[in-house]
Design a protein around this motif. Sequence first.
Motif, PDB file in Angstrom:
ATOM      1  N   PHE A  69       0.860  -1.178   0.000  1.00 14.55           N
ATOM      2  CA  PHE A  69       0.000   0.000   0.000  1.00 14.55           C
ATOM      3  C   PHE A  69       0.899   1.232   0.000  1.00 14.55           C
ATOM      4  O   PHE A  69       1.651   1.467   0.943  1.00 14.55           O
ATOM      5  CB  PHE A  69      -0.933   0.016   1.218  1.00 14.55           C
ATOM      6  N   ARG A  70       0.809   1.948  -1.092  1.00 18.45           N
ATOM      7  CA  ARG A  70       1.611   3.157  -1.291  1.00 18.45           C
ATOM      8  C   ARG A  70       0.700   4.364  -1.064  1.00 18.45           C
ATOM      9  O   ARG A  70      -0.347   4.469  -1.706  1.00 18.45           O
ATOM     10  CB  ARG A  70       2.143   3.114  -2.731  1.00 18.45           C
ATOM     11  N   GLU A  71       1.110   5.259  -0.163  1.00 16.73           N
ATOM     12  CA  GLU A  71       0.342   6.501   0.021  1.00 16.73           C
ATOM     13  C   GLU A  71       0.359   7.220  -1.327  1.00 16.73           C
ATOM     14  O   GLU A  71       1.381   7.259  -1.998  1.00 16.73           O
ATOM     15  CB  GLU A  71       0.975   7.343   1.133  1.00 16.73           C
ATOM     16  N   ASN A  72      -0.778   7.809  -1.726  1.00 16.60           N
ATOM     17  CA  ASN A  72      -0.902   8.208  -3.130  1.00 16.60           C
ATOM     18  C   ASN A  72      -1.307   9.664  -3.338  1.00 16.60           C
ATOM     19  O   ASN A  72      -1.589  10.057  -4.464  1.00 16.60           O
ATOM     20  CB  ASN A  72      -1.959   7.295  -3.793  1.00 16.60           C
ATOM     21  N   THR A  73      -1.366  10.458  -2.272  1.00 17.61           N
ATOM     22  CA  THR A  73      -1.859  11.838  -2.432  1.00 17.61           C
ATOM     23  C   THR A  73      -0.943  12.894  -1.833  1.00 17.61           C
ATOM     24  O   THR A  73      -1.284  14.072  -1.822  1.00 17.61           O
ATOM     25  CB  THR A  73      -3.250  11.997  -1.777  1.00 17.61           C
ATOM     26  N   GLU A  74       0.199  12.462  -1.271  1.00 16.07           N
ATOM     27  CA  GLU A  74       1.089  13.500  -0.729  1.00 16.07           C
ATOM     28  C   GLU A  74       2.552  13.077  -0.883  1.00 16.07           C
ATOM     29  O   GLU A  74       2.955  12.653  -1.957  1.00 16.07           O
ATOM     30  CB  GLU A  74       0.687  13.881   0.710  1.00 16.07           C
ATOM     31  N   GLY A  75       3.397  13.301   0.125  1.00 22.61           N
ATOM     32  CA  GLY A  75       4.815  12.982  -0.035  1.00 22.61           C
ATOM     33  C   GLY A  75       5.510  13.996  -0.928  1.00 22.61           C
ATOM     34  O   GLY A  75       5.185  15.183  -0.926  1.00 22.61           O
ATOM     35  N   VAL A  76       6.476  13.519  -1.707  1.00 23.34           N
ATOM     36  CA  VAL A  76       7.202  14.448  -2.589  1.00 23.34           C
ATOM     37  C   VAL A  76       6.444  14.733  -3.881  1.00 23.34           C
ATOM     38  O   VAL A  76       6.876  15.537  -4.694  1.00 23.34           O
ATOM     39  CB  VAL A  76       8.621  13.944  -2.976  1.00 23.34           C
ATOM     40  N   TYR A  77       5.300  14.068  -4.064  1.00 31.37           N
ATOM     41  CA  TYR A  77       4.565  14.220  -5.320  1.00 31.37           C
ATOM     42  C   TYR A  77       3.705  15.476  -5.389  1.00 31.37           C
ATOM     43  O   TYR A  77       3.083  15.741  -6.413  1.00 31.37           O
ATOM     44  CB  TYR A  77       3.684  12.976  -5.552  1.00 31.37           C
ATOM     45  N   VAL A  78       3.649  16.254  -4.298  1.00 28.44           N
ATOM     46  CA  VAL A  78       2.721  17.401  -4.266  1.00 28.44           C
ATOM     47  C   VAL A  78       3.216  18.583  -5.101  1.00 28.44           C
ATOM     48  O   VAL A  78       2.494  19.546  -5.292  1.00 28.44           O
ATOM     49  CB  VAL A  78       2.454  17.858  -2.816  1.00 28.44           C
ATOM     50  N   ASN A  79       4.433  18.495  -5.577  1.00 27.68           N
ATOM     51  CA  ASN A  79       4.992  19.547  -6.436  1.00 27.68           C
ATOM     52  C   ASN A  79       5.046  20.906  -5.735  1.00 27.68           C
ATOM     53  O   ASN A  79       4.727  21.945  -6.318  1.00 27.68           O
ATOM     54  CB  ASN A  79       4.201  19.645  -7.755  1.00 27.68           C
ATOM     55  N   VAL A  80       5.425  20.861  -4.455  1.00 29.10           N
ATOM     56  CA  VAL A  80       5.650  22.105  -3.712  1.00 29.10           C
ATOM     57  C   VAL A  80       7.160  22.340  -3.660  1.00 29.10           C
ATOM     58  O   VAL A  80       7.924  21.425  -3.366  1.00 29.10           O
ATOM     59  CB  VAL A  80       5.095  21.998  -2.275  1.00 29.10           C
ATOM     60  N   GLY A  81       7.564  23.560  -3.985  1.00 25.19           N
ATOM     61  CA  GLY A  81       8.991  23.871  -3.954  1.00 25.19           C
ATOM     62  C   GLY A  81       9.277  24.988  -4.917  1.00 25.19           C
ATOM     63  O   GLY A  81       8.376  25.739  -5.313  1.00 25.19           O
TER      64      GLY A  81
END
Length: 348
Positions: free
Chosen positions: A126-138
């Motif tokens: 189960f991979r968390e799928n809505t946050e982490g480094v994928y949020v494209n903040v930076g």
Amino acid sequence: MRIAIIPGDGIGKEVTAEAVKVLHSVGQKFGRAFDVEHLPWSADHYLQTNETLPANGYDLLREFDAVFIGALGDPRVPDNRHARDILLGTRFELDLYVNYRPVKLLDERLCPLKGRAPKDVNFVVFRENTEGVYVNVGGRFKPNTPDEVAIQEEINTYKGVHRIVRHAFEYAKASGLTKVCMADKSNAMTQGHALWQRVFKELTPQYPGITATHYYIDALAMYMVLDPGQFEVIVTNNLFGDIVTDLAATFQGGLGMAASGNIHPGKTSMFEPVHGSAPRFAGKNIANPIGAIGSMALLLETLGAKQEAAAIDAAVLKAVSENQITSDVGGTLGTREAGDFIANAVRG
Ligand code: NAD
Ligand code: IPM
Ligand code: MN
């Protein structure tokens, strides 16, 4: 059942055609019609129209019972803009927080690990799928200079971590499984991953029948190769989950075999093979359609069509057992011929 189909790019188009073929075949067998609607969103569409998906695109998807995506990614779109909107956009906007990636070896001869049989490789990630480094903040400071600074933030929220870890425990409980392993990098990422530690420790006592273990992600990668049989349910963040599921796909015979669901329980969810658009393979009728076909089975299973899903899984197993498969997994068939075999096997 109304299903949106987004074939996308490269081999995505070819494997999707086979998954849809198998869907119709299982519909015939069980006397039910599936209402499929193809959406053209892809690199071709983006390059022609400058539109990744329409302004109401996500609302449109929400009107379907489920969404199927082939793959997105094309060398003509180097910044991957369309994939970000269509693939990651669907995950985020439909809040598909569960990335469900089962890892199941169907035949010993497909596994590159020495001496491993199907009983040794059968777990889910189960991979968390809505946050982490994928949020494209930076952002970037002084880009394209020797002083460039590039910042890519990782977001971990209590809500986000809690719901995926809870989902992993609930899945284990409902499936009669007794082991859940959480993987993070809390020894180095002492802020964000302390939250994963806290949530895991908070939830563990609520599941007394389940043995909860923790590995750092580097050790998890090692143990997956050394002793995959110890795992039943793995839960981890978005990026680590991306990486370890490509690794785990090799245990099944390679990326062409791996299926996934992007799920928000009770809401419109999206299903896709784990692999990408493999541009070098595109248009050659050589891509393995099993990851896509297995993803269609996950779609049906999630919508409650258990018999239909089981019929597809059985047909895939028959194809593998009889070596009626593509060359990446040791067969001689093309994409279409492998899809035909499975579609026929489904009809019985
Ligand atoms: P990829 O998964 O497309 O391919 C990597 C390699 O895996 C291929 O060269 C091939 O050897 C093998 N492979 C993959 N799918 C296969 C199949 N069905 N049958 C047989 N072999 C298969 O990964 P990549 O080359 O890193 O990425 C290519 C493009 O796809 C990039 O644009 C990337 O961003 C995108 N991508 C999209 C998704 C998605 O849509 N979900 C997933 C991964 C990558
Ligand atoms: C996947 C893919 C995507 C991801 C890419 C295409 C953004 O690798 O679905 O595993 O990293 O999630
Ligand atoms: Mn990936």
